[in-house]
Scaffold this motif. Structure first.
Motif, mmCIF file in Angstrom:
data_model
loop_
_atom_site.group_PDB
_atom_site.id
_atom_site.type_symbol
_atom_site.label_atom_id
_atom_site.label_comp_id
_atom_site.label_asym_id
_atom_site.label_seq_id
_atom_site.Cartn_x
_atom_site.Cartn_y
_atom_site.Cartn_z
ATOM 1 N N PHE A 35 54.886 -27.137 -22.223
ATOM 2 C CA PHE A 35 54.595 -27.333 -23.830
ATOM 3 C C PHE A 35 54.122 -26.876 -25.172
ATOM 4 C CE2 PHE A 35 58.685 -26.188 -21.453
ATOM 5 C CZ PHE A 35 59.045 -24.683 -21.855
ATOM 6 N N PHE A 36 54.125 -26.775 -26.553
ATOM 7 C CA PHE A 36 52.953 -27.556 -26.811
ATOM 8 C C PHE A 36 54.449 -27.738 -28.122
ATOM 9 C CE2 PHE A 36 50.597 -26.150 -31.001
ATOM 10 C CZ PHE A 36 49.383 -27.908 -31.187
ATOM 11 N N ILE A 70 57.514 -25.696 -30.463
ATOM 12 C CA ILE A 70 58.956 -25.723 -29.850
ATOM 13 C C ILE A 70 59.228 -26.067 -30.766
ATOM 14 C CG2 ILE A 70 58.266 -25.849 -27.334
ATOM 15 C CD1 ILE A 70 59.204 -28.421 -27.876
ATOM 16 N N ALA A 71 58.916 -26.508 -31.854
ATOM 17 C CA ALA A 71 59.678 -27.096 -33.044
ATOM 18 C C ALA A 71 60.085 -26.297 -34.119
ATOM 19 C CB ALA A 71 59.100 -28.657 -33.795
ATOM 20 N N ASP A 72 59.014 -25.137 -33.630
ATOM 21 C CA ASP A 72 58.444 -24.105 -34.739
ATOM 22 C C ASP A 72 59.808 -22.934 -34.118
ATOM 23 O OD1 ASP A 72 58.302 -22.089 -36.953
ATOM 24 O OD2 ASP A 72 56.111 -21.744 -36.177
ATOM 25 N N PRO A 73 61.224 -22.832 -35.137
ATOM 26 C CA PRO A 73 62.069 -21.697 -33.826
ATOM 27 C C PRO A 73 61.070 -20.267 -33.801
ATOM 28 C CG PRO A 73 62.980 -22.236 -36.071
ATOM 29 C CD PRO A 73 61.148 -23.289 -35.874
ATOM 30 N N THR A 74 60.420 -20.139 -34.843
ATOM 31 C CA THR A 74 59.604 -18.805 -35.314
ATOM 32 C C THR A 74 58.654 -18.200 -33.475
ATOM 33 O OG1 THR A 74 58.046 -19.460 -36.466
ATOM 34 C CG2 THR A 74 60.132 -18.853 -37.454
ATOM 35 N N THR A 75 58.447 -19.218 -32.997
ATOM 36 C CA THR A 75 57.429 -19.112 -31.971
ATOM 37 C C THR A 75 58.193 -18.494 -30.786
ATOM 38 O OG1 THR A 75 57.867 -21.084 -31.377
ATOM 39 C CG2 THR A 75 55.652 -20.625 -32.966
ATOM 40 N N PRO A 76 57.479 -17.783 -30.020
ATOM 41 C CA PRO A 76 57.400 -17.584 -28.738
ATOM 42 C C PRO A 76 57.586 -18.621 -27.780
ATOM 43 C CG PRO A 76 56.120 -16.049 -29.571
ATOM 44 C CD PRO A 76 55.908 -16.993 -30.523
ATOM 45 N N GLU A 77 57.536 -19.010 -28.435
ATOM 46 C CA GLU A 77 57.105 -20.438 -26.997
ATOM 47 C C GLU A 77 58.077 -21.015 -27.505
ATOM 48 O OE1 GLU A 77 54.701 -24.245 -25.997
ATOM 49 O OE2 GLU A 77 53.811 -22.594 -26.793
ATOM 50 N N ALA A 78 58.825 -21.724 -28.837
ATOM 51 C CA ALA A 78 60.001 -21.722 -28.964
ATOM 52 C C ALA A 78 61.665 -21.525 -28.738
ATOM 53 C CB ALA A 78 60.805 -22.375 -30.513
ATOM 54 N N GLY A 122 73.326 -25.658 -19.470
ATOM 55 C CA GLY A 122 74.165 -25.160 -19.647
ATOM 56 C C GLY A 122 75.415 -25.210 -20.434
ATOM 57 N N VAL A 123 73.928 -24.656 -21.775
ATOM 58 C CA VAL A 123 74.803 -24.823 -23.011
ATOM 59 C C VAL A 123 73.670 -23.930 -23.842
ATOM 60 C CG1 VAL A 123 75.426 -27.060 -23.359
ATOM 61 C CG2 VAL A 123 72.483 -26.425 -23.813
ATOM 62 N N LYS A 124 73.866 -23.572 -24.677
ATOM 63 C CA LYS A 124 73.351 -22.351 -25.549
ATOM 64 C C LYS A 124 72.725 -23.243 -26.770
ATOM 65 C CE LYS A 124 73.439 -17.529 -28.216
ATOM 66 N NZ LYS A 124 71.857 -17.760 -27.473
ATOM 67 N N LEU A 125 71.256 -23.732 -26.432
ATOM 68 C CA LEU A 125 70.617 -24.045 -27.775
ATOM 69 C C LEU A 125 70.731 -23.446 -29.107
ATOM 70 C CD1 LEU A 125 68.116 -25.734 -26.027
ATOM 71 C CD2 LEU A 125 70.165 -26.505 -26.230
ATOM 72 N N ALA A 126 70.766 -24.035 -30.308
ATOM 73 C CA ALA A 126 70.694 -23.791 -31.426
ATOM 74 C C ALA A 126 69.120 -22.866 -31.590
ATOM 75 C CB ALA A 126 71.038 -24.636 -32.505
ATOM 76 N N PRO A 127 69.157 -22.037 -32.331
ATOM 77 C CA PRO A 127 67.555 -21.614 -32.650
ATOM 78 C C PRO A 127 66.717 -21.959 -33.747
ATOM 79 C CG PRO A 127 69.333 -19.506 -33.322
ATOM 80 C CD PRO A 127 70.206 -20.899 -32.655
#
Length: 190
Positions: free
Chosen positions: A160-161, A165-173, A185-190
């Motif tokens: 991961f870059f 991953i810090a930019d929620p608008t990227t596909p990698e994030a 086992g959680v739903k992480l914030a967008p």
């Protein structure tokens, strides 16, 4: 002996000798700062992503209960830089070991991936099967870099870059959040 052969000795020569002998220490401490900044950025990102679970933060450890009401621990340490575990009644399940490499220069990324490889070997010996490497060099958008990265760190299961991953608008994030969330086992914030 070295000073005996220097003639004449001047203030500028003494300064150059100091830089020559202490330069590696200064560079090393600078590299530690770069790595620490990447770890701090990652730790803050994780705190943000799990905020909805009211995590407890103590020092460099985040604990929370996942959607199955099982305790998950995210620890910042060394070898691996980040370890994520799940506490079961009979055992601690090793979920993910993450190595963070904060240097931004592409020319030295291969050395840093070699360091990640050594840490992953220790993590695998301690029971981790998911072995991630997060870098400050984008290895995923260039197929040639990605291929070479896989060769240099064959044990890494995902790259991961950090900036992506810090930019929620990227596909990698999105990918990072979905994969990490499913493992924990959680739903992480967008």
């Amino acid at each position: 002996m070295l000073v005996e052969f220097i003639n004449p000795v001047s203030l500028s020569i003494v300064n150059e000798l100091q830089a020559l002998t202490l330069g590696a220490q200064f560079r090393g401490s600078g590299n530690v700062r770069v790595g620490q900044n990447a770890i701090d950025s990652f730790f803050n990102l994780i705190k943000l992503l799990v905020a909805a679970y009211n995590p407890k933060v103590k020092g460099r450890t985040i604990t929370l209960q996942n959607d199955s009401k099982l305790p998950v621990s995210i620890r910042i340490a060394s070898d691996p830089d980040v370890s994520i575990t799940l506490k079961l009644e009979a055992e601690e399940r090793k979920l993910v070991a993450i190595e963070l490499k904060g240097g931004t220069d592409v020319s030295n990324i291969w050395n840093r991936l070699g360091e990640a490889e050594k840490s992953h070997a220790k993590a695998r010996a301690n029971g981790f099967n998911e072995l991630w490497t997060v870098t400050r060099v984008d290895l995923n958008s260039d197929p040639e870099l990605q291929k070479k990265a896989r060769q240099q760190s064959g044990s890494t299961t995902r790259f991961f870059f950090l900036d992506h991953i810090a930019d929620p608008t990227t596909p990698e994030a999105l990918s990072f959040r979905q994969v990490l969330g499913s493992i924990m086992g959680v739903k992480l914030a967008p």
